[in-house]
Design a protein around this motif. Structure first.
Motif, PDB file in Angstrom:
ATOM      1  N   ARG A 181       9.257 -23.001  45.370  1.00  0.00           N
ATOM      2  CA  ARG A 181       8.873 -24.436  44.575  1.00  0.00           C
ATOM      3  C   ARG A 181       7.393 -24.654  44.842  1.00  0.00           C
ATOM      4  N   HIS A 182       6.427 -24.621  43.917  1.00  0.00           N
ATOM      5  CA  HIS A 182       5.244 -24.550  44.051  1.00  0.00           C
ATOM      6  C   HIS A 182       5.013 -26.083  44.383  1.00  0.00           C
ATOM      7  N   ASP A 183       3.751 -26.263  44.881  1.00  0.00           N
ATOM      8  CA  ASP A 183       3.278 -27.628  45.514  1.00  0.00           C
ATOM      9  C   ASP A 183       2.906 -28.451  44.202  1.00  0.00           C
ATOM     10  N   ASN A 184       2.833 -28.015  43.164  1.00  0.00           N
ATOM     11  CA  ASN A 184       2.748 -29.096  41.973  1.00  0.00           C
ATOM     12  C   ASN A 184       4.131 -29.249  41.329  1.00  0.00           C
ATOM     13  N   GLY A 185       5.228 -28.920  41.956  1.00  0.00           N
ATOM     14  CA  GLY A 185       6.570 -29.280  41.824  1.00  0.00           C
ATOM     15  C   GLY A 185       7.537 -28.424  40.713  1.00  0.00           C
ATOM     16  N   TRP A 186       6.778 -27.195  40.530  1.00  0.00           N
ATOM     17  CA  TRP A 186       7.785 -26.189  39.671  1.00  0.00           C
ATOM     18  C   TRP A 186       8.005 -25.028  40.560  1.00  0.00           C
ATOM     19  N   HIS A 187       8.826 -24.363  39.846  1.00  0.00           N
ATOM     20  CA  HIS A 187       9.404 -23.305  40.351  1.00  0.00           C
ATOM     21  C   HIS A 187       9.199 -21.656  39.783  1.00  0.00           C
ATOM     22  N   SER A 188       9.025 -20.861  40.594  1.00  0.00           N
ATOM     23  CA  SER A 188       8.928 -19.316  40.288  1.00  0.00           C
ATOM     24  C   SER A 188       9.161 -18.374  41.114  1.00  0.00           C
ATOM     25  N   SER A 189       9.396 -17.242  40.791  1.00  0.00           N
ATOM     26  CA  SER A 189       9.723 -16.110  41.899  1.00  0.00           C
ATOM     27  C   SER A 189       8.324 -15.877  42.613  1.00  0.00           C
ATOM     28  N   LEU A 190       8.244 -14.897  43.587  1.00  0.00           N
ATOM     29  CA  LEU A 190       6.963 -14.958  44.283  1.00  0.00           C
ATOM     30  C   LEU A 190       5.898 -14.336  43.511  1.00  0.00           C
ATOM     31  N   ALA A 191       6.237 -13.150  42.776  1.00  0.00           N
ATOM     32  CA  ALA A 191       5.035 -12.659  42.356  1.00  0.00           C
ATOM     33  C   ALA A 191       4.238 -13.217  41.280  1.00  0.00           C
ATOM     34  N   PRO A 192       5.115 -13.919  40.273  1.00  0.00           N
ATOM     35  CA  PRO A 192       4.029 -14.466  39.222  1.00  0.00           C
ATOM     36  C   PRO A 192       3.562 -15.969  39.764  1.00  0.00           C
ATOM     37  N   MET A 193       3.929 -16.506  41.046  1.00  0.00           N
ATOM     38  CA  MET A 193       3.294 -17.689  41.614  1.00  0.00           C
ATOM     39  C   MET A 193       2.341 -17.144  42.234  1.00  0.00           C
ATOM     40  N   VAL A 194       2.292 -16.105  43.033  1.00  0.00           N
ATOM     41  CA  VAL A 194       1.046 -15.458  43.695  1.00  0.00           C
ATOM     42  C   VAL A 194      -0.260 -15.217  42.508  1.00  0.00           C
ATOM     43  N   GLY A 195       0.364 -14.527  41.537  1.00  0.00           N
ATOM     44  CA  GLY A 195      -0.652 -14.116  40.398  1.00  0.00           C
ATOM     45  C   GLY A 195      -1.169 -15.295  39.837  1.00  0.00           C
ATOM     46  N   THR A 196      -0.377 -16.554  39.886  1.00  0.00           N
ATOM     47  CA  THR A 196      -0.962 -17.761  39.382  1.00  0.00           C
ATOM     48  C   THR A 196      -2.112 -18.249  40.084  1.00  0.00           C
ATOM     49  N   MET A 197      -1.824 -18.244  41.480  1.00  0.00           N
ATOM     50  CA  MET A 197      -2.917 -18.753  42.382  1.00  0.00           C
ATOM     51  C   MET A 197      -4.013 -17.654  42.229  1.00  0.00           C
ATOM     52  N   VAL A 198      -3.662 -16.327  42.242  1.00  0.00           N
ATOM     53  CA  VAL A 198      -5.002 -15.377  42.200  1.00  0.00           C
ATOM     54  C   VAL A 198      -5.884 -15.645  40.977  1.00  0.00           C
ATOM     55  N   ALA A 199      -5.087 -15.930  39.832  1.00  0.00           N
ATOM     56  CA  ALA A 199      -5.753 -16.022  38.663  1.00  0.00           C
ATOM     57  C   ALA A 199      -6.579 -17.378  38.821  1.00  0.00           C
TER      58      ALA A 199
END
Ligand code: A3P
Length: 340
Positions: free
Chosen positions: A47-65
């Motif tokens: 659960r992202h701190d903005n309130g949405w869900h994702s598996s680990l890798a795309p969530m990390v990729g989102t943050m790197v992007a």
């Protein structure tokens, strides 16, 4: 839910060099500390701190992007929830933007070799993955990218640059059924029991679906579109199915390359609609034999195509579950101008 800047990690400042591995590791550590739950797929959703869900890798990729991607005003970003028509809108956008060098009715069209997901890559699933910081500077304008993240979590440079965003929304019940079929394929591949449609619907209604809750995702882009229709285009899968040609025209106009009278005379719009149609795309070698590498593994291109119909949910969901989803949609969308 509002963004919480304190949870964002700033890109490295001058004199504070970080290796790619260190940057990815920093975000991986952060995400790993967040709450997670089992889900429909074969992996856990955080659960992202903005309130949405994702598996680990795309969530990390989102943050790197978010930390590293420098959007240009000329970029065009496809934004969708998984299973809501991403493959189709990517095909339509790519073939519309590149119609001069690759006419839709030419026998050497790139789609014969490359699937839409290779022609327009995801920032989160394909470009910012595996400790990579891709060099995207050399790509010619307009650069085309895709993402599944909610509007609130788009890389900050995307919103700041004013670049165009093309969003497609699909009926939640069809999105759910499409995802349920897709996810069960991977569960079976990984030796897990396929999930029942009722269990899948429970996860979906609780918001535990990739980049979900579904309703927050749709509303985020709808509000962005309402506030700034010049920057955010909002399409619905069902309306695209009803009148694909009109949507291709609107898409072309939105991204700044409207069809000319001469092009209309030679039926260039119809050629794009036909090229990108479910029937044509499923017959291509790139679909039948091609593969795409995503964060969760190598995926056969054929798995992005199933039935491509509106209303397939009726074949799977009980009337009671359908009513439950409709009731959530009605409550969530009330007052927004969006209808179910
Ligand atoms: P179904 O599972 O209902 O058939 P995504 O591309 O976001 O993963 O969405 C996949 C869904 O879009 C699948 O829906 C798939 O069949 C459908 N789809 C893929 N290509 C399409 C096309 N060219 N036209 C219409 N639907 C398409």
């Amino acid at each position: 839910m509002s963004s919480s800047p304190s949870m964002r990690i700033s890109p490295p400042q001058e004199g504070e060099a970080k290796t790619n591995e260190e940057l990815y590791q920093q975000f991986t550590n952060l995400v790993s500390s967040w709450p997670c739950s089992p889900a429909l797929s074969n992996y856990q959703l955080y659960r992202h701190d903005n309130g949405w869900h994702s598996s680990l890798a795309p969530m990390v990729g989102t943050m790197v992007a978010d930390a590293c991607f420098a959007a240009r005003p000329s970029d065009i970003i496809v934004a969708t929830l998984p299973k809501s028509g991403t493959t189709w809108i990517k095909a339509l956008l790519y073939s519309t933007v590149h119609r001069r060098e690759h006419p839709a009715d030419s026998c050497g069209h790139p789609f014969n070799i490359h699937g839409p997901h290779e022609c327009i890559k995801f920032l989160d699933y394909q470009l910012y993955t595996q400790n990579r910081i891709p060099d995207l500077d050399e790509l010619p304008d307009p650069r085309l990218f895709a993402t599944h993240v909610p509007f609130v979590s788009l890389p900050r440079s995307v919103v700041a640059s004013g670049c165009k965003i093309v969003y497609v929304c699909r009926d939640p019940k069809d999105t759910l059924i499409s995802h349920w079929n897709f996810a069960n394929k991977f569960r079976v591949r990984d030796g897990l029991e396929p999930l029942s449609v009722e269990t899948a619907a429970d996860y979906f209604c609780d918001g535990v679906s990739p980049f979900g809750p579904y309703w927050d995702h749709v509303l985020g882009y709808w509000r962005a579109h309402s506030a700034n229709p010049e920057q955010v285009l909002f399409f619905r899968y069902e309306e695209m199915s009803r009148d694909p040609a009109e949507h291709v025209r609107r898409l072309a106009k939105f991204v700044g390359c409207p069809f000319s009278v001469e092009e209309e005379e030679v039926c260039a719009v119809d050629a794009i609609v036909k090229l990108c149609s479910f029937e044509h795309m499923t017959g291509l070698e790139a679909t039948k034999g091609g593969k795409t590498e995503l964060t969760f593994g190598v995926v056969e291109n054929s798995s992005f195509f199933r039935r491509g119909q509106v209303g397939d949910w009726e074949n799977h969901l009980s009337p009671e579950t359908a009513r439950k989803i409709d009731a959530i949609s009605e409550a969530k969308f009330r007052g927004s101008g969006l209808s179910v």
